[in-house]
Design a protein around this motif. Structure first.
Motif: not given
Length: 384
Positions: A25-37
């Protein structure tokens, strides 16, 4: 949606599948947040293969190939019990162009499926056989590749597997066996028979058996008279065999069946042009092809040769030169020389002969020069 998914994953810490859905869900809007999660989860669960594979995919998409491979290897360090783990690992390895890992992980996936089903699972439809075969071919192992392709016997990828299997066997010098696989595939996969006929015909040509290839495609036309590709391939073989009347018949049938078939339009228009007959119809056919594919070098050459037949030498030279710029071809180069010579552009024609010679067609250039009364290009290594 990303914030809510992140919050849900945070409330259910340790739930790898929920985290995976949050990452999607997060990858399309915030790639760095996805990686941090994902990194946060892996600090607590460093051996979570499911999340490691998601993290490896993220690294791959970010262009961090070495980190992706490292995470992939960590994910597969321990034996997996869930078949999804080696399956996802195999897909990622394939995308990373890692053929050894691709083959290894997909083999593990197949092993788990067989083991967990007690050997009763029907694996004859699995696309992974194709991926494993392709990985084996990349490693210069056609025998192993053929064995993988042979496992895929049904489903939407079966015809593709038969063709790949035949090519692998042919590479091993087992041409008759390759032909037998394609013939058997035609019988087992009737809906895919037209494409398998074409593959078998092409293999016969590669084996130096053009008469057998033509006989086979004529049989295919009888069985599949409404298949455009069968009609086209048969016509091309007939034209190469010198039976232009039969080629014309099949090309006319093709265009009646499929009026927008660009290759068919070009082939019939060019056939008429070569015969120097029905030039009005040839122009109508070739203009339809040209409007559909204005940059196709073969169509450009056809338009050029038609213009030459019509006495429109300037247009002929422009079309033919444009064709050569896109794809050099000895026959097209010869067309350009003849067009320039007919237009009285002797110096340009002789320069074009030099280009032919420079491209390795010195003998053809010399013969053409003699026929047209032009000065032949100097032999390689001689003084000008």
């Amino acid at each position: 949606a990303c914030r809510r998914a992140e919050a849900a994953a945070g409330r259910a810490r340790g739930d790898a599948e929920l985290l995976g859905r949050a990452a999607d869900t997060c990858w399309p809007v915030d790639q760095m947040k996805t990686r941090a999660m994902l990194e946060s989860h892996l600090k607590r669960h460093p051996d979570d293969a499911f999340v490691l594979l998601i993290y490896a995919r993220v690294e791959q998409r970010l262009g961090r190939r070495a980190q992706a491979v490292e995470a992939l290897d960590r994910a597969m360090k321990k034996p997996a019990e869930d078949p999804r783990i080696p399956f996802n690992a195999g897909q990622l390895a394939a995308d990373l162009h890692e053929p050894q890992r691709t083959e290894k992980y997909f083999s593990e996936y197949v092993r788990l499926l067989r083991e967990q089903s007690g050997g009763e699972a029907d694996l004859s439809r699995l696309e992974v056989w194709l991926r494993m075969g392709e990985a084996a071919l990349t490693q210069q192992a056609p025998a192993r590749a053929a064995e993988y392709f042979a496992q895929l016997q049904s489903g939407p990828f079966a015809a593709q597997a038969r063709i790949h299997e035949a090519l692998a066997l042919a590479d091993l010098g087992r041409g008759d066996e390759a032909l037998e696989r394609l013939e058997r595939g035609r019988r087992a996969l009737p809906l895919d028979a037209p494409v398998l006929y074409g593959a078998e015909s092409q293999l016969l040509l590669e084996l130096g058996r053009p008469a057998d290839a033509l006989a086979l495609m004529r049989k295919a036309v009888v069985e599949h008279p409404d298949e455009p590709d069968v009609l086209y391939e048969t016509a091309m073989l007939e034209e190469n065999a010198g039976d232009s009347d039969a080629a014309e018949k099949h090309l006319r049938a093709l265009i009646t069946l499929s009026p927008a078939h660009v290759q068919g339009l070009n082939a019939l228009g060019y056939l008429y042009t070569v015969r120097n007959a029905h030039l009005k119809e040839a122009r109508e056919l070739l203009e339809r092809a040209y409007k559909a594919e204005p940059l196709d070098p073969y169509i450009l050459d056809s338009m050029g040769w038609l213009s030459f037949r019509e006495g429109r030498f300037r247009a002929a030279a422009e079309f033919t030169a444009a064709s050569l710029k896109r794809l050099w071809d000895e026959e097209v180069a010869a067309h350009l020389v003849e067009i320039l010579a007919a237009d009285g552009r002797r110096a340009e024609a002789e320069a074009a002969l030099g280009e032919m010679s420079a491209h390795g067609s010195a003998q053809a250039a010399a013969k053409l020069a003699a026929r047209l009364g032009l000065t032949p290009p100097p032999a390689a290594g001689s003084a000008k």
